[in-house]
Design a protein around this motif. Structure first.
Motif, PDB file in Angstrom:
ATOM      1  N   LEU A   1      -3.156   8.675  11.450  1.00  0.00           N
ATOM      2  CA  LEU A   1      -2.134   7.688  11.111  1.00  0.00           C
ATOM      3  C   LEU A   1      -0.821   8.420  10.858  1.00  0.00           C
ATOM      4  O   LEU A   1      -0.763   9.316  10.014  1.00  0.00           O
ATOM      5  CB  LEU A   1      -2.556   6.892   9.882  1.00  0.00           C
ATOM      6  N   TYR A   2       0.231   8.029  11.569  1.00  0.00           N
ATOM      7  CA  TYR A   2       1.511   8.740  11.502  1.00  0.00           C
ATOM      8  C   TYR A   2       2.656   7.777  11.197  1.00  0.00           C
ATOM      9  O   TYR A   2       2.603   6.595  11.551  1.00  0.00           O
ATOM     10  CB  TYR A   2       1.818   9.437  12.829  1.00  0.00           C
ATOM     11  N   LEU A   3       3.701   8.320  10.556  1.00  0.00           N
ATOM     12  CA  LEU A   3       4.975   7.628  10.427  1.00  0.00           C
ATOM     13  C   LEU A   3       5.818   8.074  11.607  1.00  0.00           C
ATOM     14  O   LEU A   3       6.115   9.269  11.753  1.00  0.00           O
ATOM     15  CB  LEU A   3       5.663   7.987   9.106  1.00  0.00           C
ATOM     16  N   ILE A   4       6.195   7.116  12.475  1.00  0.00           N
ATOM     17  CA  ILE A   4       6.898   7.479  13.703  1.00  0.00           C
ATOM     18  C   ILE A   4       8.209   6.707  13.831  1.00  0.00           C
ATOM     19  O   ILE A   4       8.397   5.665  13.201  1.00  0.00           O
ATOM     20  CB  ILE A   4       6.030   7.228  14.954  1.00  0.00           C
ATOM     21  N   ASN A   5       9.091   7.255  14.651  1.00  0.00           N
ATOM     22  CA  ASN A   5      10.382   6.642  14.929  1.00  0.00           C
ATOM     23  C   ASN A   5      10.434   6.297  16.416  1.00  0.00           C
ATOM     24  O   ASN A   5      10.316   7.170  17.267  1.00  0.00           O
ATOM     25  CB  ASN A   5      11.511   7.621  14.570  1.00  0.00           C
TER      26      ASN A   5
ATOM     27  N   GLN B   1       0.844  -1.184   0.000  1.00  0.00           N
ATOM     28  CA  GLN B   1       0.000   0.000   0.000  1.00  0.00           C
ATOM     29  C   GLN B   1       0.885   1.242   0.000  1.00  0.00           C
ATOM     30  O   GLN B   1       1.938   1.263   0.662  1.00  0.00           O
ATOM     31  CB  GLN B   1      -0.909   0.013   1.225  1.00  0.00           C
ATOM     32  N   LEU B   2       0.497   2.269  -0.746  1.00  0.00           N
ATOM     33  CA  LEU B   2       1.247   3.515  -0.788  1.00  0.00           C
ATOM     34  C   LEU B   2       0.574   4.560   0.091  1.00  0.00           C
ATOM     35  O   LEU B   2      -0.645   4.723   0.064  1.00  0.00           O
ATOM     36  CB  LEU B   2       1.348   4.045  -2.226  1.00  0.00           C
ATOM     37  N   PHE B   3       1.384   5.263   0.865  1.00  0.00           N
ATOM     38  CA  PHE B   3       0.899   6.325   1.724  1.00  0.00           C
ATOM     39  C   PHE B   3       1.648   7.610   1.400  1.00  0.00           C
ATOM     40  O   PHE B   3       2.875   7.602   1.274  1.00  0.00           O
ATOM     41  CB  PHE B   3       1.140   5.983   3.206  1.00  0.00           C
ATOM     42  N   ILE B   4       0.918   8.712   1.248  1.00  0.00           N
ATOM     43  CA  ILE B   4       1.547  10.017   1.090  1.00  0.00           C
ATOM     44  C   ILE B   4       1.681  10.624   2.483  1.00  0.00           C
ATOM     45  O   ILE B   4       0.688  10.797   3.195  1.00  0.00           O
ATOM     46  CB  ILE B   4       0.725  10.942   0.178  1.00  0.00           C
ATOM     47  N   ILE B   5       2.922  10.926   2.876  1.00  0.00           N
ATOM     48  CA  ILE B   5       3.213  11.437   4.204  1.00  0.00           C
ATOM     49  C   ILE B   5       3.481  12.932   4.148  1.00  0.00           C
ATOM     50  O   ILE B   5       4.312  13.391   3.352  1.00  0.00           O
ATOM     51  CB  ILE B   5       4.453  10.736   4.812  1.00  0.00           C
ATOM     52  N   ASP B   6       2.767  13.700   4.970  1.00  0.00           N
ATOM     53  CA  ASP B   6       3.007  15.134   5.084  1.00  0.00           C
ATOM     54  C   ASP B   6       3.998  15.361   6.223  1.00  0.00           C
ATOM     55  O   ASP B   6       3.648  15.261   7.399  1.00  0.00           O
ATOM     56  CB  ASP B   6       1.683  15.861   5.364  1.00  0.00           C
TER      57      ASP B   6
ATOM     58  N   LEU C   1       4.291   2.742  10.748  1.00  0.00           N
ATOM     59  CA  LEU C   1       3.062   3.509  10.560  1.00  0.00           C
ATOM     60  C   LEU C   1       2.058   3.050  11.618  1.00  0.00           C
ATOM     61  O   LEU C   1       1.717   1.873  11.684  1.00  0.00           O
ATOM     62  CB  LEU C   1       2.496   3.280   9.158  1.00  0.00           C
ATOM     63  N   ASN C   2       1.606   3.993  12.435  1.00  0.00           N
ATOM     64  CA  ASN C   2       0.712   3.642  13.533  1.00  0.00           C
ATOM     65  C   ASN C   2      -0.393   4.672  13.698  1.00  0.00           C
ATOM     66  O   ASN C   2      -0.183   5.865  13.473  1.00  0.00           O
ATOM     67  CB  ASN C   2       1.475   3.543  14.858  1.00  0.00           C
TER      68      ASN C   2
ATOM     69  N   ILE D   1       7.666  11.536  12.280  1.00  0.00           N
ATOM     70  CA  ILE D   1       8.247  11.920  10.988  1.00  0.00           C
ATOM     71  C   ILE D   1       7.236  12.689  10.149  1.00  0.00           C
ATOM     72  O   ILE D   1       7.564  13.659   9.479  1.00  0.00           O
ATOM     73  CB  ILE D   1       8.729  10.676  10.212  1.00  0.00           C
ATOM     74  N   GLY D   2       5.991  12.264  10.201  1.00  0.00           N
ATOM     75  CA  GLY D   2       4.946  12.935   9.433  1.00  0.00           C
ATOM     76  C   GLY D   2       3.623  12.219   9.579  1.00  0.00           C
ATOM     77  O   GLY D   2       3.546  11.106  10.113  1.00  0.00           O
ATOM     78  N   LYS D   3       2.578  12.863   9.103  1.00  0.00           N
ATOM     79  CA  LYS D   3       1.230  12.307   9.175  1.00  0.00           C
ATOM     80  C   LYS D   3       0.791  11.835   7.795  1.00  0.00           C
ATOM     81  O   LYS D   3       1.097  12.464   6.774  1.00  0.00           O
ATOM     82  CB  LYS D   3       0.252  13.360   9.689  1.00  0.00           C
ATOM     83  N   VAL D   4       0.086  10.718   7.751  1.00  0.00           N
ATOM     84  CA  VAL D   4      -0.439  10.211   6.483  1.00  0.00           C
ATOM     85  C   VAL D   4      -1.509  11.174   5.984  1.00  0.00           C
ATOM     86  O   VAL D   4      -2.539  11.381   6.646  1.00  0.00           O
ATOM     87  CB  VAL D   4      -1.011   8.793   6.647  1.00  0.00           C
ATOM     88  N   ALA D   5      -1.251  11.767   4.843  1.00  0.00           N
ATOM     89  CA  ALA D   5      -2.214  12.693   4.244  1.00  0.00           C
ATOM     90  C   ALA D   5      -3.291  11.941   3.477  1.00  0.00           C
ATOM     91  O   ALA D   5      -4.463  12.332   3.498  1.00  0.00           O
ATOM     92  CB  ALA D   5      -1.486  13.679   3.313  1.00  0.00           C
ATOM     93  N   THR D   6      -2.879  10.877   2.827  1.00  0.00           N
ATOM     94  CA  THR D   6      -3.839  10.063   2.082  1.00  0.00           C
ATOM     95  C   THR D   6      -3.224   8.724   1.734  1.00  0.00           C
ATOM     96  O   THR D   6      -1.998   8.587   1.643  1.00  0.00           O
ATOM     97  CB  THR D   6      -4.293  10.774   0.789  1.00  0.00           C
ATOM     98  N   GLU D   7      -4.061   7.727   1.574  1.00  0.00           N
ATOM     99  CA  GLU D   7      -3.635   6.428   1.066  1.00  0.00           C
ATOM    100  C   GLU D   7      -3.925   6.397  -0.420  1.00  0.00           C
ATOM    101  O   GLU D   7      -4.946   6.883  -0.871  1.00  0.00           O
ATOM    102  CB  GLU D   7      -4.379   5.290   1.786  1.00  0.00           C
ATOM    103  N   VAL D   8      -2.997   5.838  -1.171  1.00  0.00           N
ATOM    104  CA  VAL D   8      -3.095   5.905  -2.629  1.00  0.00           C
ATOM    105  C   VAL D   8      -3.459   4.542  -3.189  1.00  0.00           C
ATOM    106  O   VAL D   8      -2.776   3.538  -2.924  1.00  0.00           O
ATOM    107  CB  VAL D   8      -1.752   6.393  -3.240  1.00  0.00           C
TER     108      VAL D   8
END
Length: 221
Positions: A168-172, A153-158, A179-180, A209-216
């Motif tokens: 939904l966020y990309l976190i470290n 699945q592709l996610f666009i991260i802001d 992605l959680n 790192i950023g927030k998921v703006a949309t799933e593609v």
């Protein structure tokens, strides 16, 4: 010491300019090769890119190891013909496909180009770039967006959204990315969803790192 003897300020390379220049100088095709050569994790390079940072320690190591002039490493390789403009290093764009480009142009659209990564074993692996229908990104600043592929699945991260609130966020966490789903709760704490359970932690225990703006579901390449 007179005013004319002051050490001048310099516009040192940062972020993408810095990592792209290193790839060009060291003959690396992607961040994986650069990571293997320098010993710096790909996730660290990705963070420098997203946060527009540089590493003077790495500059010195590269200079000492390969005898490359510090000026070329820190300011950018200069074109030999005397042109003083900084050499713009293009990404190895294996994601460009002629058929898709022609199809896009046929519909009078210029595709949006985003850096793309795959999430593997908690690290971001360089996938070069991905082309998108520009109408999909009208509400966003392209310079702050990145693409992450996770489980087909592709996610666009802001990456401008680096404060966890809700979504939904990309976190470290301790150097590993994931992605959680996150929800902020009282006391400067956040609730993180892991599979079928939820873990409450301090916001200082993670880096967003950023927030998921949309799933593609459908992209140009």
């Amino acid at each position: 010491m007179g005013e004319s003897n002051k050490i001048p300020e310099q516009a040192f390379l940062k972020g993408h300019d810095f990592t792209n220049n290193l790839k060009m100088l060291l003959g690396c095709k992607n961040l994986q090769e650069l990571s293997s050569l320098t010993g710096v994790p790909t996730s660290t390079f990705s963070t420098w890119n997203m946060k527009n940072r540089t590493s003077f320690e790495l500059m010195i190591r590269v200079h000492l190891a390969f005898n490359i002039p510090m000026k070329d490493i820190s300011l950018g390789y200069q074109i030999p013909n005397g042109d003083n403009e900084r050499l713009k290093v293009e990404e190895n764009s294996t994601s460009y496909r002629l058929g898709n480009e022609l199809s896009t142009l046929a519909h009078n659209k210029t595709p949006a180009i985003l850096e793309s990564y795959e999430l593997k074993n908690g690290q971001l692996v360089d996938r070069h770039v991905t082309l998108f229908d520009p109408e999909l990104l009208l509400d966003f600043n392209d310079d702050k967006l990145m693409v992450v592929k996770d489980r087909n699945q592709l996610f666009i991260i802001d990456t401008s959204c680096n404060q966890a609130v809700s979504g939904l966020y990309l976190i470290n966490i301790d150097g590993f990315l994931s992605l959680n789903q996150i929800q902020r709760i009282p006391g400067n704490n956040i609730a993180i969803a892991f599979n079928n359970s939820t873990l409450n932690v301090s916001e200082n225990d993670i880096a967003v790192i950023g927030k998921v703006a949309t799933e593609v579901k459908r992209v140009l390449n």
